[in-house]
Write a protein that holds these residues in place. Sequence first.
Motif, PDB file in Angstrom:
ATOM      1  N   ASP A 137      -8.964 -50.068 -12.933  1.00 42.53           N
ATOM      2  CA  ASP A 137      -8.396 -51.312 -13.417  1.00 42.53           C
ATOM      3  C   ASP A 137      -7.666 -50.975 -14.712  1.00 42.53           C
ATOM      4  N   CYS A 138      -7.045 -51.956 -15.359  1.00 45.56           N
ATOM      5  CA  CYS A 138      -6.148 -51.638 -16.474  1.00 45.56           C
ATOM      6  C   CYS A 138      -6.865 -50.943 -17.622  1.00 45.56           C
ATOM      7  N   SER A 139      -7.970 -51.513 -18.073  1.00 49.07           N
ATOM      8  CA  SER A 139      -8.669 -50.908 -19.200  1.00 49.07           C
ATOM      9  C   SER A 139      -9.402 -49.640 -18.790  1.00 49.07           C
ATOM     10  N   GLY A 140      -9.768 -49.556 -17.518  1.00 43.70           N
ATOM     11  CA  GLY A 140     -10.412 -48.344 -17.020  1.00 43.70           C
ATOM     12  C   GLY A 140      -9.479 -47.149 -17.081  1.00 43.70           C
ATOM     13  N   LEU A 141      -8.203 -47.362 -16.754  1.00 42.45           N
ATOM     14  CA  LEU A 141      -7.224 -46.270 -16.820  1.00 42.45           C
ATOM     15  C   LEU A 141      -7.045 -45.794 -18.255  1.00 42.45           C
ATOM     16  N   VAL A 142      -6.900 -46.744 -19.174  1.00 40.94           N
ATOM     17  CA  VAL A 142      -6.710 -46.383 -20.579  1.00 40.94           C
ATOM     18  C   VAL A 142      -7.931 -45.635 -21.102  1.00 40.94           C
ATOM     19  N   GLN A 143      -9.108 -46.156 -20.821  1.00 42.09           N
ATOM     20  CA  GLN A 143     -10.334 -45.515 -21.282  1.00 42.09           C
ATOM     21  C   GLN A 143     -10.468 -44.109 -20.705  1.00 42.09           C
ATOM     22  N   TRP A 144     -10.196 -43.965 -19.406  1.00 46.05           N
ATOM     23  CA  TRP A 144     -10.316 -42.663 -18.738  1.00 46.05           C
ATOM     24  C   TRP A 144      -9.354 -41.652 -19.345  1.00 46.05           C
ATOM     25  N   ALA A 145      -8.099 -42.036 -19.541  1.00 42.64           N
ATOM     26  CA  ALA A 145      -7.094 -41.098 -20.051  1.00 42.64           C
ATOM     27  C   ALA A 145      -7.470 -40.597 -21.437  1.00 42.64           C
ATOM     28  N   PHE A 146      -7.924 -41.492 -22.292  1.00 46.06           N
ATOM     29  CA  PHE A 146      -8.285 -41.074 -23.642  1.00 46.06           C
ATOM     30  C   PHE A 146      -9.573 -40.255 -23.651  1.00 46.06           C
ATOM     31  N   ARG A 147     -10.475 -40.548 -22.726  1.00 45.91           N
ATOM     32  CA  ARG A 147     -11.702 -39.764 -22.655  1.00 45.91           C
ATOM     33  C   ARG A 147     -11.396 -38.295 -22.363  1.00 45.91           C
ATOM     34  N   GLN A 148     -10.347 -38.034 -21.573  1.00 43.29           N
ATOM     35  CA  GLN A 148      -9.999 -36.661 -21.213  1.00 43.29           C
ATOM     36  C   GLN A 148      -9.586 -35.840 -22.431  1.00 43.29           C
TER      37      GLN A 148
ATOM     38  N   HIS B 285      -4.673 -57.872 -20.406  1.00 45.56           N
ATOM     39  CA  HIS B 285      -4.153 -56.681 -19.737  1.00 45.56           C
ATOM     40  C   HIS B 285      -3.903 -55.608 -20.790  1.00 45.56           C
ATOM     41  N   VAL B 286      -3.878 -54.356 -20.360  1.00 48.51           N
ATOM     42  CA  VAL B 286      -3.663 -53.261 -21.309  1.00 48.51           C
ATOM     43  C   VAL B 286      -3.007 -52.091 -20.600  1.00 48.51           C
ATOM     44  N   GLY B 287      -2.248 -51.313 -21.345  1.00 51.30           N
ATOM     45  CA  GLY B 287      -1.635 -50.103 -20.821  1.00 51.30           C
ATOM     46  C   GLY B 287      -1.322 -49.163 -21.974  1.00 51.30           C
ATOM     47  N   ILE B 288      -0.644 -48.076 -21.663  1.00 48.31           N
ATOM     48  CA  ILE B 288      -0.251 -47.091 -22.670  1.00 48.31           C
ATOM     49  C   ILE B 288       1.268 -47.074 -22.732  1.00 48.31           C
ATOM     50  N   TYR B 289       1.818 -47.240 -23.926  1.00 45.94           N
ATOM     51  CA  TYR B 289       3.273 -47.240 -24.048  1.00 45.94           C
ATOM     52  C   TYR B 289       3.816 -45.856 -23.724  1.00 45.94           C
ATOM     53  N   ALA B 290       4.807 -45.819 -22.817  1.00 41.21           N
ATOM     54  CA  ALA B 290       5.330 -44.548 -22.324  1.00 41.21           C
ATOM     55  C   ALA B 290       6.729 -44.240 -22.819  1.00 41.21           C
ATOM     56  N   GLY B 291       7.286 -45.106 -23.676  1.00 42.10           N
ATOM     57  CA  GLY B 291       8.656 -44.911 -24.117  1.00 42.10           C
ATOM     58  C   GLY B 291       9.632 -45.611 -23.190  1.00 42.10           C
ATOM     59  N   GLU B 292      10.889 -45.719 -23.635  1.00 42.95           N
ATOM     60  CA  GLU B 292      11.963 -46.308 -22.824  1.00 42.95           C
ATOM     61  C   GLU B 292      11.625 -47.737 -22.396  1.00 42.95           C
ATOM     62  N   GLY B 293      10.860 -48.454 -23.226  1.00 42.21           N
ATOM     63  CA  GLY B 293      10.538 -49.840 -22.910  1.00 42.21           C
ATOM     64  C   GLY B 293       9.619 -50.008 -21.720  1.00 42.21           C
ATOM     65  N   MET B 294       8.838 -48.968 -21.400  1.00 42.25           N
ATOM     66  CA  MET B 294       7.953 -49.013 -20.250  1.00 42.25           C
ATOM     67  C   MET B 294       6.502 -48.815 -20.674  1.00 42.25           C
ATOM     68  N   VAL B 295       5.615 -49.444 -19.924  1.00 41.33           N
ATOM     69  CA  VAL B 295       4.190 -49.270 -20.157  1.00 41.33           C
ATOM     70  C   VAL B 295       3.563 -48.667 -18.904  1.00 41.33           C
ATOM     71  N   LEU B 296       2.746 -47.652 -19.079  1.00 46.31           N
ATOM     72  CA  LEU B 296       2.021 -47.023 -17.978  1.00 46.31           C
ATOM     73  C   LEU B 296       0.713 -47.777 -17.818  1.00 46.31           C
ATOM     74  N   ASN B 297       0.487 -48.340 -16.627  1.00 43.96           N
ATOM     75  CA  ASN B 297      -0.666 -49.222 -16.467  1.00 43.96           C
ATOM     76  C   ASN B 297      -1.133 -49.320 -15.027  1.00 43.96           C
ATOM     77  N   ALA B 298      -2.382 -49.764 -14.885  1.00 48.40           N
ATOM     78  CA  ALA B 298      -2.907 -50.188 -13.587  1.00 48.40           C
ATOM     79  C   ALA B 298      -2.683 -51.696 -13.560  1.00 48.40           C
ATOM     80  N   TYR B 299      -1.632 -52.124 -12.888  1.00 47.39           N
ATOM     81  CA  TYR B 299      -1.102 -53.476 -13.071  1.00 47.39           C
ATOM     82  C   TYR B 299      -1.968 -54.567 -12.460  1.00 47.39           C
ATOM     83  N   ASP B 300      -2.241 -54.457 -11.166  1.00 48.55           N
ATOM     84  CA  ASP B 300      -2.999 -55.524 -10.497  1.00 48.55           C
ATOM     85  C   ASP B 300      -3.272 -55.094  -9.058  1.00 48.55           C
ATOM     86  N   ARG B 301      -4.085 -55.881  -8.384  1.00 49.11           N
ATOM     87  CA  ARG B 301      -4.401 -55.589  -6.987  1.00 49.11           C
ATOM     88  C   ARG B 301      -3.108 -55.524  -6.165  1.00 49.11           C
ATOM     89  N   GLY B 302      -2.987 -54.478  -5.369  1.00 46.97           N
ATOM     90  CA  GLY B 302      -1.800 -54.305  -4.544  1.00 46.97           C
ATOM     91  C   GLY B 302      -0.703 -53.511  -5.219  1.00 46.97           C
TER      92      GLY B 302
END
Length: 206
Positions: free
Chosen positions: A120-131, A169-186
């Motif tokens: 999910d959105c916060s799970g992705l952020v938490q996982w990436a930073f944990r690495q 909702h939460v994500g990681i800013y990726a530059g170029e006006g884009m956010v890297l995120n787990a957006y929603d179901r589907g």
Amino acid sequence: MTSSARATARLCLAAAAISLAGVVWAGPATATSLDLDDVLPAGTELPVEVSVDLPFDVTDIVGPLEDVSGGFGSGSAAGPAALASSVPISSPRALAALSIAGTQVGKPYEWGATGPIAYDCSGLVQWAFRQVGVSLPRTTYQQARAGSPVPISALSPGDVVVLNRDGSHVGIYAGEGMVLNAYDRGFPVGLTPLNRFAIFAVRRFY
């Protein structure tokens, strides 16, 4: 890794390379490589293989923040000199987390999932930073209160952006006006235009 994940990881690594060179949003620059060993904690092993060769001109894919800042949030128009005394410096470890999160593109969204099969959105952020050895709290609301606050005018790749007016909702800013995120179901993990959201908070982690 899928071709989409490779492309996203390349974009994230490009943003990281520019930021580490101290020229994020400061004009044309060309990056050739990024050594993640320089920014990861000693002994850290990446959960996936990450290519760090950047044999391309990053200015082809990463433009100045001013080109994309209209339409999301508000912030000071102060220049770099005025911001330098009040804005936390960019975080190399957060840039590495962004690059690692980029390798998860295409994986499914699942509410409550913390990876590495689904997120999910916060799970992705938490996982990436944990690495990269950074411990983040689990929920979006907790993440919005952790780390160091950053004004929208100083938003940089690797910053955690808590989104929607209610901070849901939460994500990681990726530059170029884009956010890297787990957006929603589907919707699999991927890039979403930041201007689709209201910005609730921007936080920087070290």
